[in-house]
Design a protein around this motif. Sequence first.
Motif, PDB file in Angstrom:
ATOM      1  N   ALA A  99       0.924  -1.368   0.096  1.00  0.00           N
ATOM      2  CA  ALA A  99      -0.052  -0.011  -0.140  1.00  0.00           C
ATOM      3  C   ALA A  99       0.944   1.198  -0.006  1.00  0.00           C
ATOM      4  O   ALA A  99       0.499   2.265  -0.707  1.00  0.00           O
ATOM      5  N   HIS A 100       2.078   1.137   0.653  1.00  0.00           N
ATOM      6  CA  HIS A 100       2.986   2.313   0.900  1.00  0.00           C
ATOM      7  C   HIS A 100       3.515   2.497  -0.739  1.00  0.00           C
ATOM      8  O   HIS A 100       3.390   3.722  -1.090  1.00  0.00           O
ATOM      9  N   GLY A 101       3.831   1.468  -1.257  1.00  0.00           N
ATOM     10  CA  GLY A 101       4.464   1.633  -2.722  1.00  0.00           C
ATOM     11  C   GLY A 101       3.286   2.301  -3.541  1.00  0.00           C
ATOM     12  O   GLY A 101       3.498   3.052  -4.442  1.00  0.00           O
ATOM     13  N   ALA A 102       2.096   1.770  -3.459  1.00  0.00           N
ATOM     14  CA  ALA A 102       0.829   2.445  -4.310  1.00  0.00           C
ATOM     15  C   ALA A 102       0.598   3.719  -4.156  1.00  0.00           C
ATOM     16  O   ALA A 102       0.425   4.795  -5.046  1.00  0.00           O
ATOM     17  N   ASN A 103       0.922   4.403  -2.841  1.00  0.00           N
ATOM     18  CA  ASN A 103       0.645   5.686  -2.600  1.00  0.00           C
ATOM     19  C   ASN A 103       1.611   6.709  -2.671  1.00  0.00           C
ATOM     20  O   ASN A 103       1.494   7.614  -3.135  1.00  0.00           O
ATOM     21  N   ASP A 104       2.807   6.190  -1.814  1.00  0.00           N
ATOM     22  CA  ASP A 104       3.697   7.288  -1.738  1.00  0.00           C
ATOM     23  C   ASP A 104       5.063   7.498  -2.706  1.00  0.00           C
ATOM     24  O   ASP A 104       5.681   8.267  -2.714  1.00  0.00           O
ATOM     25  N   VAL A 105       4.728   6.681  -3.840  1.00  0.00           N
ATOM     26  CA  VAL A 105       5.663   6.763  -5.049  1.00  0.00           C
ATOM     27  C   VAL A 105       5.343   8.007  -5.561  1.00  0.00           C
ATOM     28  O   VAL A 105       6.180   8.453  -6.159  1.00  0.00           O
ATOM     29  N   ALA A 106       4.048   8.487  -5.590  1.00  0.00           N
ATOM     30  CA  ALA A 106       3.586   9.887  -6.083  1.00  0.00           C
ATOM     31  C   ALA A 106       4.361  10.886  -5.467  1.00  0.00           C
ATOM     32  O   ALA A 106       4.629  11.897  -6.103  1.00  0.00           O
TER      33      ALA A 106
END
Length: 488
Positions: A317-324
């Motif tokens: 979930a972190h990769g999905a959100n915070d990559v932005a």
Amino acid sequence: MSEQFEKSWKTLNKDLDRISALEQAMAYTARPLVASGVALAFMAMTGIIAAALIGFDPLGLIVVAAAIIGAYMALNIGANDVANNMGPAVGARALTIGTALIIAAICETAGALIAGGDVVGTVSRGIIAPSAVAETQTFIWAMLAALLAGALWVNLATWIGAPVSTTHSIVGGVMGAGVAAAGFSAVNWATMGKIAASWVISPLLGGLFAAAFLAVIKSRIIYRPNMIEAARFWVPILIGIMAGCFTTYLALKGFSKIYKVGFDTALLAGLVIGVVMTVLMRPVIRRQSEGMENRKKSLKILFNIPLIFSAALLSFAHGANDVANAIGPVAAIVHAVQIGGSSDSVGIPFWVMLIGAVGLSMGLLLFGPKLINIVGSEITRLNAMRAYCVSLAAAITVIFASWLGLPVSSTHIAIGAIFGVGFFREWYHERILKKNRLDTTSPPELRTRKKVVRRGHFTTILAAWVVTVPSAAILSAFLFQAMRLITL
């Protein structure tokens, strides 16, 4: 002759010991240099790829610079932010540091590439009005300054050992560049007020939820005459709650690119999965607990597997959100160079998304262990049950905040949950178990060391949180003015 030979042999041994110690010291000293060298090579490779795709004209070179800074930011996010997901599992010894790094790298990359947002607000979630930076060159310098300022601040925080919000770092950078470009009136102060409120709300909610679950575990399992029998009843329920919460969490935060799910639908899906998992886990836990001794150490084994899964899901979930946070400004600059001007939202090219995904994983593998150790073991001692409470509190707090429409930081939630577990244990030992930890007779330094929560980390992290947005904003404003002066 034999004495002389013995003396020569002893001298040779001493010399070899010195050489061995020197080699070990050189290897220890060179280790950070190797990591830094690999990171620089990755940034250089990023620039080469961007140049090959965009070109070497003046505008293309701007994209190259943005890609390199974006890679730098992704490395820093991987080094700092991912510790919040893996730290509790490592601190509880459910995972070794090596295994945690591998799992996190895979899940972060998968989250970024599979479920990473394909549309990003170019002016960072409404912090600055697009009209304030409508001119193409001004917008490009603002985004570059914000990205570089955020990356530098996260790098500094990682160096001093403070887990900070990368989202807040970028928000501060955008705010500072916007103020430098168009004055204080360009800032949406209502949105900034909500973000400032989240500094307090995020850790408090995380801490309260974690403490509440730890209270349930202590009262219903640990301090029962037959702990194993109590665990057979409660552990499947707790695993079901975790499965349901993570289903809702991922539906809301992890798969928005694949399929947009409403809050009610996500909650219903979580409820169904939670009930199913509770039923399925009852025979598993009963079988796993057979022959266990009636002591607390035995209970930790029952929480290891759900704890590992929770760490993996949090990383996804972190990769999905915070990559932005790393590649959102890069995508905005690419859009501005190719189309011209700012926009309310832009698509993220796959090559830009790949930079963010690979950068997150590389930052974690190269520099992540330091923060993972701090989060997992140096703030307060964690075992599998306490770490379970931290992971579950992180998921529930995000769901609760989404329901209320509050902007919260996953970093603040996770660290707040760890502090919540630690402070609850202090309170429980002193007030419920009547164990005297106040120790008024010892020197102040010794009394501080006897506390469950390390006060030094508490003050350092709290101070870093408070100054993140203003520090990133000031640095971004300075960088923006410097860029604008250079290009005049």
